[in-house]
Design a protein around this motif. Structure first.
Motif, PDB file in Angstrom:
ATOM      1  N   ILE A  25      15.474  19.424  34.020  1.00  0.00           N
ATOM      2  CA  ILE A  25      16.837  19.946  33.881  1.00  0.00           C
ATOM      3  C   ILE A  25      17.889  18.892  34.204  1.00  0.00           C
ATOM      4  CG2 ILE A  25      16.152  22.331  34.290  1.00  0.00           C
ATOM      5  CD1 ILE A  25      17.164  22.038  37.174  1.00  0.00           C
ATOM      6  N   GLU A  26      17.494  17.789  34.808  1.00  0.00           N
ATOM      7  CA  GLU A  26      18.462  16.725  35.112  1.00  0.00           C
ATOM      8  C   GLU A  26      17.741  15.387  35.150  1.00  0.00           C
ATOM      9  OE1 GLU A  26      22.489  15.819  35.697  1.00  0.00           O
ATOM     10  OE2 GLU A  26      21.720  17.879  35.835  1.00  0.00           O
ATOM     11  N   ALA A  27      18.357  14.372  34.560  1.00  0.00           N
ATOM     12  CA  ALA A  27      17.849  13.001  34.636  1.00  0.00           C
ATOM     13  C   ALA A  27      19.050  12.069  34.623  1.00  0.00           C
ATOM     14  CB  ALA A  27      16.918  12.689  33.466  1.00  0.00           C
ATOM     15  N   ILE A  28      19.193  11.297  35.684  1.00  0.00           N
ATOM     16  CA  ILE A  28      20.362  10.430  35.775  1.00  0.00           C
ATOM     17  C   ILE A  28      19.985   9.114  36.436  1.00  0.00           C
ATOM     18  CG2 ILE A  28      21.133  11.517  37.939  1.00  0.00           C
ATOM     19  CD1 ILE A  28      24.046  10.984  36.868  1.00  0.00           C
ATOM     20  N   MET A  29      20.477   8.024  35.862  1.00  0.00           N
ATOM     21  CA  MET A  29      20.231   6.689  36.400  1.00  0.00           C
ATOM     22  C   MET A  29      21.319   6.331  37.408  1.00  0.00           C
ATOM     23  SD  MET A  29      19.139   4.860  32.807  1.00  0.00           S
ATOM     24  CE  MET A  29      18.761   3.257  33.538  1.00  0.00           C
ATOM     25  N   GLU A  30      20.922   5.633  38.453  1.00  0.00           N
ATOM     26  CA  GLU A  30      21.857   5.244  39.505  1.00  0.00           C
ATOM     27  C   GLU A  30      23.005   4.401  38.969  1.00  0.00           C
ATOM     28  OE1 GLU A  30      22.807   4.897  43.833  1.00  0.00           O
ATOM     29  OE2 GLU A  30      21.840   6.335  42.481  1.00  0.00           O
ATOM     30  N   GLU A 376      28.047  16.589  32.844  1.00  0.00           N
ATOM     31  CA  GLU A 376      28.984  17.155  31.869  1.00  0.00           C
ATOM     32  C   GLU A 376      30.228  17.627  32.612  1.00  0.00           C
ATOM     33  OE1 GLU A 376      27.518  20.709  29.962  1.00  0.00           O
ATOM     34  OE2 GLU A 376      26.267  21.172  31.687  1.00  0.00           O
ATOM     35  N   PHE A 377      31.331  17.767  31.868  1.00  0.00           N
ATOM     36  CA  PHE A 377      32.618  18.007  32.507  1.00  0.00           C
ATOM     37  C   PHE A 377      33.371  19.110  31.771  1.00  0.00           C
ATOM     38  CE2 PHE A 377      31.169  13.763  33.321  1.00  0.00           C
ATOM     39  CZ  PHE A 377      31.354  13.623  34.692  1.00  0.00           C
ATOM     40  N   SER A 378      33.996  19.980  32.554  1.00  0.00           N
ATOM     41  CA  SER A 378      34.756  21.085  31.982  1.00  0.00           C
ATOM     42  C   SER A 378      36.068  20.574  31.400  1.00  0.00           C
ATOM     43  CB  SER A 378      35.055  22.128  33.064  1.00  0.00           C
ATOM     44  OG  SER A 378      35.934  21.571  34.044  1.00  0.00           O
ATOM     45  N   GLU A 379      36.701  21.420  30.600  1.00  0.00           N
ATOM     46  CA  GLU A 379      38.002  21.042  30.036  1.00  0.00           C
ATOM     47  C   GLU A 379      39.027  20.823  31.144  1.00  0.00           C
ATOM     48  OE1 GLU A 379      39.412  23.593  26.963  1.00  0.00           O
ATOM     49  OE2 GLU A 379      37.972  22.804  25.501  1.00  0.00           O
ATOM     50  N   GLU A 380      38.922  21.617  32.207  1.00  0.00           N
ATOM     51  CA  GLU A 380      39.851  21.452  33.329  1.00  0.00           C
ATOM     52  C   GLU A 380      39.666  20.082  33.992  1.00  0.00           C
ATOM     53  OE1 GLU A 380      37.921  24.077  32.827  1.00  0.00           O
ATOM     54  OE2 GLU A 380      39.438  25.558  32.236  1.00  0.00           O
ATOM     55  N   GLU A 381      38.422  19.670  34.177  1.00  0.00           N
ATOM     56  CA  GLU A 381      38.142  18.370  34.791  1.00  0.00           C
ATOM     57  C   GLU A 381      38.609  17.230  33.894  1.00  0.00           C
ATOM     58  OE1 GLU A 381      34.150  18.995  37.468  1.00  0.00           O
ATOM     59  OE2 GLU A 381      33.944  19.252  35.296  1.00  0.00           O
ATOM     60  N   ARG A 428      26.852  16.883  27.780  1.00  0.00           N
ATOM     61  CA  ARG A 428      26.022  16.201  28.774  1.00  0.00           C
ATOM     62  C   ARG A 428      25.732  14.758  28.344  1.00  0.00           C
ATOM     63  NH1 ARG A 428      21.253  19.634  31.413  1.00  0.00           N
ATOM     64  NH2 ARG A 428      21.666  18.047  33.007  1.00  0.00           N
ATOM     65  N   ALA A 429      25.712  13.875  29.322  1.00  0.00           N
ATOM     66  CA  ALA A 429      25.421  12.467  29.064  1.00  0.00           C
ATOM     67  C   ALA A 429      23.955  12.278  28.707  1.00  0.00           C
ATOM     68  CB  ALA A 429      25.771  11.621  30.288  1.00  0.00           C
ATOM     69  N   GLU A 430      23.677  11.247  27.909  1.00  0.00           N
ATOM     70  CA  GLU A 430      22.318  10.895  27.553  1.00  0.00           C
ATOM     71  C   GLU A 430      21.635  10.184  28.722  1.00  0.00           C
ATOM     72  OE1 GLU A 430      25.107   9.806  26.217  1.00  0.00           O
ATOM     73  OE2 GLU A 430      25.053   9.666  24.029  1.00  0.00           O
ATOM     74  N   TRP A 431      20.383  10.531  28.967  1.00  0.00           N
ATOM     75  CA  TRP A 431      19.583   9.752  29.905  1.00  0.00           C
ATOM     76  C   TRP A 431      19.028   8.530  29.180  1.00  0.00           C
ATOM     77  CZ3 TRP A 431      14.360   8.822  28.951  1.00  0.00           C
ATOM     78  CH2 TRP A 431      13.717   8.045  29.927  1.00  0.00           C
ATOM     79  N   GLY A 432      18.952   7.410  29.879  1.00  0.00           N
ATOM     80  CA  GLY A 432      18.283   6.245  29.328  1.00  0.00           C
ATOM     81  C   GLY A 432      19.226   5.164  28.850  1.00  0.00           C
ATOM     82  N   ALA A 433      18.633   4.163  28.201  1.00  0.00           N
ATOM     83  CA  ALA A 433      19.356   2.939  27.849  1.00  0.00           C
ATOM     84  C   ALA A 433      20.126   3.043  26.543  1.00  0.00           C
ATOM     85  CB  ALA A 433      18.363   1.773  27.760  1.00  0.00           C
ATOM     86  N   ARG A 434      19.890   4.103  25.760  1.00  0.00           N
ATOM     87  CA  ARG A 434      20.487   4.155  24.427  1.00  0.00           C
ATOM     88  C   ARG A 434      21.506   5.280  24.315  1.00  0.00           C
ATOM     89  NH1 ARG A 434      14.421   2.799  23.099  1.00  0.00           N
ATOM     90  NH2 ARG A 434      14.631   0.589  22.618  1.00  0.00           N
TER      91      ARG A 434
END
Length: 587
Positions: A25-30, A376-381, A428-434
């Motif tokens: 459900i979540e994958a994020i690089m430092e 990911e970010f809401s319209e308010e954010e 949502r942002a892509e996980w990984g190098a591409r």
């Protein structure tokens, strides 16, 4: 009650993966949070992000690798930056002189044995375990062998988990090895053969990166991109010479070499490899990689009578080698781990954990069908970020109602059709190098001028490097030579292209050999990005667009609205779309 599994990688490309009830459900690089590219060290910020987002302070199960990496992994951001600088600033010239001395390799082996005992076994493992026990109080912490973790990272991208598969792993090094041949069967992975790191193809490739004045563990893709430009006559001289340095022994099913690949760079300098043209060097090591990987795959298929293969580990970030492997008649099907460098270890660790907790019953495991696993970010954010950003340049800000006919996707498509360039951050942002569309810079692929334009306005890429193509899935046969009809959604493999692609997608192909590294887009995977490209096709008749990562040269890809605005401000990018907002500079 939900079962949460945390997968960690805290070497280079540090990453956190959270699995819930068999689903990632979540994958994020430092690096996406710290803004330090290729971050090496413990993923403090990514872990804090996951804990906060999901409200989980303590995890019952934590699966990780890297116990022998050293105490540097647990320190501050500055400490790990300093470590990387010290590690990469090799004194190659001095070492090359030493390499000329008889018996120097024997002396190095004695030194390596002492260093390994002191810094890889006795000291760091103890310190690392103590740190992890403090960080994860009460958790069950399990260490996974490096290449087994790479092998497990292929599993969530595999369609049929009831079918036997050969898994080939190749990288620079990890846990004293540089690769393995494995069999996946009955929900488990068995290691059949291991390759010692002294015989590492990945380390030899990295040494050519050194020789060409680039940064190892980062610029291997530049060498791959450079290789097609060389004249075969000069490139073959390099290939014929270096194939005597490393080879595959089919009888023993292992890599062998005439030198210790951990010291390949000083060897190359000591033996005057710099006499060859830069493109010939790239040609030689690229061809060696293609030929060796094909030989390993062919031998494994023959020995174990299985044409269904998976590939993992940093060597297989080499998309051209992947193409030639897939084209082999022996290969019936192939799974390429997306972004298969060490960032994928966190996925592999989580998968290993799930399998062991469920006695290798993978029936409850959910396949990963997209890599949109980050923030990911809401319209308010988004609106708040725009309102608070200290712009130094004037720009127009427009909002597009996603429920109306006039969506921001249609506006972006119109701008691309008019030959403008747009940075896009949405969902949502892509996980990984591409970059896969949600954190991407997009352009019209029909104009070669856009390559120069993007490089000058923001990317600063080397002139020989290609961009990638995001194309509608249903257009794949229009543009690609793909007789086995491989679904390629992750830019992990190249294809030869048809003549129409040389017109429609010319700016998004390799400038010299005209291959494409595609991202095939299905409507059900990314509806809004699919709609954007569909609108571009309606306007232009072309079913694909140019896609490159949304970042300034030398920085990680953007993650947040602030990152996107900062990149927009500090580059020549004329437009940026963040969520349903479009910002355009006023000239």
């Amino acid at each position: 009650m939900s079962e949460y599994i945390l997968g960690l990688n805290f070497g280079h490309d540090a990453t956190v993966v959270l699995m819930k009830n068999g689903e990632v459900i979540e994958a994020i690089m430092e690096e996406r949070i710290t803004r330090v590219k290729k971050y090496i060290g413990f993923p403090h910020e990514a872990l804090a992000y996951v804990r906060k987002k999901y409200g989980i302070e303590n995890f019952k199960y934590v699966f990780t690798d890297g116990m022998n990496l050293g105490v540097h992994i647990v320190n501050t951001k500055k400490d790990v930056q300093d470590y990387r600088i010290r590690k990469e600033k090799g004194k190659w010239f001095t070492r090359a002189i030493v390499a000329k001395i008889p018996f120097s390799d024997f002396v190095y082996k004695i030194k390596d044995s002492l260093v390994m005992w002191r810094t890889e076994i006795k000291w760091p493992i103890k310190k690392t375990i103590e740190f992890l026990q403090r960080e994860f109080l009460g958790s069950e912490i399990v260490n996974v062998e490096h290449h087994l973790s790479h092998a497990w990272a292929t599993i969530p991208f595999t369609d049929d988990l009831n079918k036997k598969r050969i898994i080939i792993v190749l990288d620079g090094e990890g846990d004293t090895f540089c690769g393995s041949i494995n069999i996946f069967e009955n929900g488990d992975i068995k290691i059949l053969h291991r390759f010692n790191r002294e015989n590492s193809l990945g380390l030899l490739y990295a040494s050519f990166v050194d020789l060409l004045g680039m940064d190892r563990n980062e610029h291997e893709f530049k060498v791959m991109g450079l290789a097609p430009y060389a004249k075969a006559s000069s490139g073959e001289k390099v290939y014929e010479k270096i194939k005597k340095l490393i080879w595959f022994n089919e009888e023993k099913m292992t890599l062998e070499s005439s030198i210790d690949m951990r010291r390949a760079t000083p060897y190359l300098i000591a033996n005057d490899y710099q006499q060859y043209r830069f493109d010939s060097l790239a040609y030689g090591i690229q061809k060696l990689t293609e030929e060796l990987t094909k030989q390993i795959v062919r031998a494994a298929i023959k020995k174990y009578d299985c044409g269904d293969i998976s590939i993992a580990g940093g060597v297989f970030m080499n998309v051209k080698a992947n193409q030639y492997i897939f084209e082999m008649p022996d290969v019936k099907s192939m799974v390429v781990t997306p972004s298969c460098g060490d960032e994928s270890l966190a996925i592999g660790n989580a998968m290993y954990g799930y399998a062991k907790l469920h006695d290798n019953d993978l029936s409850g495991l959910k396949k990963i069908d997209n890599l949109y696993l980050g923030g990911e970010f809401s319209e308010e954010e988004i609106k708040k970020a725009i309102d608070e950003y200290p712009f130094s340049k004037k720009c127009n800000v427009s909002y597009f109602d996603p429920q109306s006919e006039n969506t921001v996707e249609k506006k972006i498509a119109q701008l691309l059709a008019e030959n403008s360039v747009v940075g896009r951050l949405k969902n949502r942002a892509e996980w990984g190098a591409r970059a896969l569309g949600n954190r991407s810079i997009l352009a019209n692929p029909m104009s070669k001028d856009n390559v120069k334009l993007i490089n000058e306005m923001i990317k600063g890429r080397d002139f020989w490097m290609p961009f990638a193509t995001s194309m509608l899935y249903e257009c794949r046969h229009d543009y690609l030579v793909n007789p086995k009809d491989l679904y390629a959604p992750y830019m992990a493999i190249t294809f030869d292209t048809k003549e129409i692609a040389h017109k429609d997608l010319i700016a998004a192909l390799h400038p010299y050999d005209l291959t494409s590294r595609p991202q095939m887009i299905k409507k059900e995977v990314n509806l809004e990005y699919y709609a954007l490209i569909s609108e571009f096709k309606r306007l232009t008749g072309v079913g694909g667009i140019l896609n490159t990562s949304f970042n300034l040269h030398g920085e990680p890809n953007v993650e947040t609205p602030y990152d996107a605005l900062y990149t927009f401000e500090n580059s020549g990018l004329p437009h940026v779309a963040i969520g349903n907002y479009l910002l355009s500079k006023i000239s």
